[in-house]
Design a protein around this motif. Structure first.
Motif, PDB file in Angstrom:
ATOM      1  N   TRP A 295      23.831  28.088 -34.728  1.00  0.00           N
ATOM      2  CA  TRP A 295      22.406  28.094 -35.057  1.00  0.00           C
ATOM      3  C   TRP A 295      21.830  29.503 -34.999  1.00  0.00           C
ATOM      4  O   TRP A 295      20.953  29.864 -35.795  1.00  0.00           O
ATOM      5  CB  TRP A 295      21.643  27.193 -34.094  1.00  0.00           C
TER       6      TRP A 295
ATOM      7  N   GLY B 141      24.017  23.635 -45.286  1.00  0.00           N
ATOM      8  CA  GLY B 141      22.738  23.327 -44.658  1.00  0.00           C
ATOM      9  C   GLY B 141      21.557  23.839 -45.453  1.00  0.00           C
ATOM     10  O   GLY B 141      21.718  24.545 -46.466  1.00  0.00           O
TER      11      GLY B 141
ATOM     12  N   LEU C 162      18.647  21.825 -41.235  1.00  0.00           N
ATOM     13  CA  LEU C 162      19.643  20.757 -41.169  1.00  0.00           C
ATOM     14  C   LEU C 162      20.994  21.338 -41.558  1.00  0.00           C
ATOM     15  O   LEU C 162      21.081  22.169 -42.483  1.00  0.00           O
ATOM     16  CB  LEU C 162      19.284  19.610 -42.112  1.00  0.00           C
ATOM     17  N   ARG C 163      22.053  20.888 -40.886  1.00  0.00           N
ATOM     18  CA  ARG C 163      23.403  21.355 -41.213  1.00  0.00           C
ATOM     19  C   ARG C 163      24.398  20.227 -40.973  1.00  0.00           C
ATOM     20  O   ARG C 163      24.183  19.346 -40.133  1.00  0.00           O
ATOM     21  CB  ARG C 163      23.777  22.594 -40.374  1.00  0.00           C
ATOM     22  N   THR C 164      25.509  20.270 -41.694  1.00  0.00           N
ATOM     23  CA  THR C 164      26.572  19.296 -41.508  1.00  0.00           C
ATOM     24  C   THR C 164      27.879  19.912 -41.977  1.00  0.00           C
ATOM     25  O   THR C 164      27.888  20.833 -42.817  1.00  0.00           O
ATOM     26  CB  THR C 164      26.288  17.995 -42.283  1.00  0.00           C
TER      27      THR C 164
ATOM     28  N   GLY D  88      26.999  17.395 -37.211  1.00  0.00           N
ATOM     29  CA  GLY D  88      25.707  17.483 -37.875  1.00  0.00           C
ATOM     30  C   GLY D  88      24.702  18.083 -36.921  1.00  0.00           C
ATOM     31  O   GLY D  88      24.867  18.000 -35.695  1.00  0.00           O
TER      32      GLY D  88
ATOM     33  N   THR E 121      23.073  19.481 -31.896  1.00  0.00           N
ATOM     34  CA  THR E 121      24.318  19.378 -32.645  1.00  0.00           C
ATOM     35  C   THR E 121      25.075  18.136 -32.184  1.00  0.00           C
ATOM     36  O   THR E 121      25.268  17.929 -30.979  1.00  0.00           O
ATOM     37  CB  THR E 121      25.209  20.612 -32.459  1.00  0.00           C
TER      38      THR E 121
END
Length: 339
Positions: free
Chosen positions: A67, A150, A167-169, A194, A221
């Motif tokens: 992050w 993301g 947002l991330r995955t 995610g 996370t």
């Protein structure tokens, strides 16, 4: 307390690499302690298998600290022009250690690259991310790679207040190479992750050259469960439950513009990491939980350079120092191009 003398047999407890209790051996409090068994009879694996949890928590720490890389890479609205497309790419190297019950050394590099655009009071960025790291704990080595995508949305609420959501995955791969009592052990693990990041901040200008940014940030996370078989003589089964890591950060950024080409920046922040706990079983026996919870201080110094005021290219470099449950340094280099 124990009221009877207990003798272990092959049928009552798993023998071999995970436990160092021989068949027919008399159970004593000292023997219990050595093998991770409490006086209520709950059986856990001993220290030579505990590195399995250390390796997994290193993966969780490395992905979660991504992050920070995203925050460094994505351009802020102040540096953007209306309606233009901005591309960016950021490289990072980090050398840190985590106090997790075991000291885990984690060295890695990561990449964040994407595009962003800004219109009216809203900026939107899409990115890809990747990271590669190696860890060491009790002379056991691990490798940790992740690949993901993301988006980051930033809204300027007023002249000074802003809100941001990210947002991330992606997928993370963990390799383990270690040794139990008398056997070499390895495994490859693949898990989905995610994440969510929320930031609220307030910016203020102090004249023409100095800007400040006070912010509060929450990051989360999530890691999916995994079940696998170890590459060892007994083909032991290893299972990880789903887990999550959360952190809260309060900080202040300053940016001093010395000219149209050069700006200096600094950041001080406090971070509280919650959860980040491993929950695993080896052949049905509980591994002792390991976590990355703790309090950290973060210090950053950076510089932003543009060849000229109208240049579409800019280069940002920064170094970070960490104290607390996470100790070490990292460095970032971010290149931006506007077209």
């Amino acid at each position: 307390s124990l009221k009877t003398v207990t003798t272990f047999t092959e049928s009552t407890v798993m023998l071999g690499n995970a436990l160092s209790i021989a068949s027919g051996e008399i159970l004593t409090p000292d023997l219990l302690k050595q093998n991770g068994i409490d006086l209520m009879g709950n059986v856990k694996v001993n220290q030579n298998a505990q590195t399995l949890a250390d390796n997994t928590v290193a993966t969780m720490a490395f992905v979660h600290q991504g992050w920070e890389r995203i925050q460094e890479a994505v351009p802020v609205q102040k540096d953007l022009s209306q309606d233009n497309i901005h591309s960016f790419a950021s490289l990072n190297g980090s050398w840190v250690s985590y106090e997790s019950g075991s000291d885990i050394d984690l060295d890695g590099s990561s990449l964040v690259a994407g595009v962003s655009t800004y219109r009216d009071t809203t900026s939107l960025a899409g990115f890809i991310e990747a990271g590669w790291a190696e860890s060491d704990s009790h002379s056991v080595s691990g490798k940790h790679d992740y690949y993901g995508i993301g988006v980051v949305l930033n809204e300027q609420l007023t002249d000074s207040l802003y809100a941001q959501i990210g947002l991330r995955t992606g997928w993370v791969k963990t390799d383990y190479n270690g040794r139990f009592t008398n056997d070499n052990v390895s495994y490859d693990s693949h898990r989905w992750y995610g994440g969510l990041g929320l930031t609220m901040g307030m910016k203020k200008s102090w004249g023409d050259r100095l800007d400040s940014d006070f912010y509060a940030q929450y990051t989360f996370t999530y890691f999916d469960r995994d079940r696998l078989t170890l590459n060892d003589a007994q083909s032991l089964s290893l299972a990880w439950s789903s887990s999550q890591t959360q952190s809260f950060e309060l900080g202040m950024r300053w940016q001093m513009s010395y000219s149209d080409r050069l700006s200096l920046s600094a950041r001080l922040a406090y971070e509280n990491v919650l959860d980040g706990v491993t929950d695993g079983q080896l052949n049905g026996l509980n591994l002792q939980e390991v976590d990355i919870e703790g309090h950290n201080g973060i210090m950053q110094l950076g510089v932003l350079f543009k060849p000229s005021k109208q240049s579409p290219v800019s280069l940002k470099m920064s170094t970070n120092g960490y104290v607390g449950s996470r100790e070490g340094i990292s460095a970032d280099m971010t290149l931006q191009y506007e077209f």
